[in-house]
Enzyme design. Structure first.
Site, short mmCIF file in Angstrom:
data_model
loop_
_atom_site.label_atom_id
_atom_site.label_comp_id
_atom_site.label_asym_id
_atom_site.label_seq_id
_atom_site.Cartn_x
_atom_site.Cartn_y
_atom_site.Cartn_z
N THR A 83 0.86 -1.18 0.00
CA THR A 83 0.00 0.00 0.00
C THR A 83 0.89 1.22 0.00
O THR A 83 1.94 1.22 0.65
CB THR A 83 -0.92 0.03 1.24
N CYS A 196 -1.73 5.01 -5.47
CA CYS A 196 -2.55 4.19 -4.58
C CYS A 196 -2.75 2.89 -5.32
O CYS A 196 -3.13 2.89 -6.50
CB CYS A 196 -3.89 4.87 -4.28
#
Length: 232
Positions: A83, A196
């Protein structure tokens, strides 16, 4: 092949993409029935997201550090935080283990520079776009980083958490992202960093007039390269 440790679950939608890419890339490089040697620790994203919202980053860091130690104990030779946003606590996680952490922003910056670009637009969560932990890391590689305006940042953040993290892909949201990308390009962006991991579920090269840099794929490619380095 060295064992890749995946610190995932944030969200599991993007972690599934990591797993797919690692295995595809390994098969492409080694051929036959080869797949990636990896171990996965998947956290409960609801707990992490609550800590994010409340600004309890030190507690979030300890959750991930504990998971990282478990991955090391399970035999991981390297660590990937799957992430972008949680790279805010990358230094604390790296300090908790004795194996190298492959930083996602570094692999992304390397790809941008390899393409001869310097000024990039960054899309990600509000944390990633507005705070220095990620933008500053990119800038440390000599890049200039542009982000959307306040309305654009709000739209990108909302779509990530309310749609992409739960596997929802809306065409209307894709159009909104494309408009935001267009604004960044008009402001001088030579490329767009999909900062992202879930954004890659929505945006691909065909949706941008300039090159896009899919951080999940770039991270996975760097991990497979490292895992195969010095392996007979």
């Amino acid at each position: 092949m060295k064992t890749i440790g995946l610190l995932g679950g944030m969200s599991w939608e993007s972690t599934a993409e990591y797993y797919r890419l690692l295995n595809q890339l390994t098969r492409d490089r080694l051929g036959g029935l080869h797949s990636s040697r990896c171990v996965l620790y998947s956290v409960d994203f609801a707990e992490i997201e609550q800590l994010q919202v409340e600004g309890r980053w030190e507690q979030a860091a300890e959750v991930l550090a504990e998971a990282a130690r478990a991955l090391e104990s399970a035999g991981a030779d390297m660590l990937l935080i799957c992430t972008n946003t949680m790279h805010k606590v990358a230094d604390q996680v790296a300090a908790a283990v004795g194996i190298p952490l492959l930083h996602l922003a570094d692999t992304t910056a390397d790809a941008v520079r390899a393409n001869g670009l310097r000024r990039i637009g960054l899309l990600g969560t509000a944390f990633t776009m507005e705070q220095d932990f990620y933008r500053g890391r990119l800038e440390s590689h000599g890049l200039e980083v542009l982000v959307p305006d306040a309305a654009g940042r709000s739209t990108v953040h909302r779509v990530i958490y309310e749609e992409l993290c739960v596997g929802i892909v809306h065409e209307e949201s894709r159009k909104s992202f494309m408009a935001i990308i267009g604004e960044l390009v008009a402001a001088g962006a030579e490329g767009i960093v999909l900062g992202c991991t879930e954004i890659e579920l929505l945006i691909g090269p065909q949706h941008s007039p300039v090159p896009v840099f899919p951080t999940t794929r770039l991270h996975a490619e760097a991990a497979v390269t490292l895992a195969l380095t010095d392996v007979p």
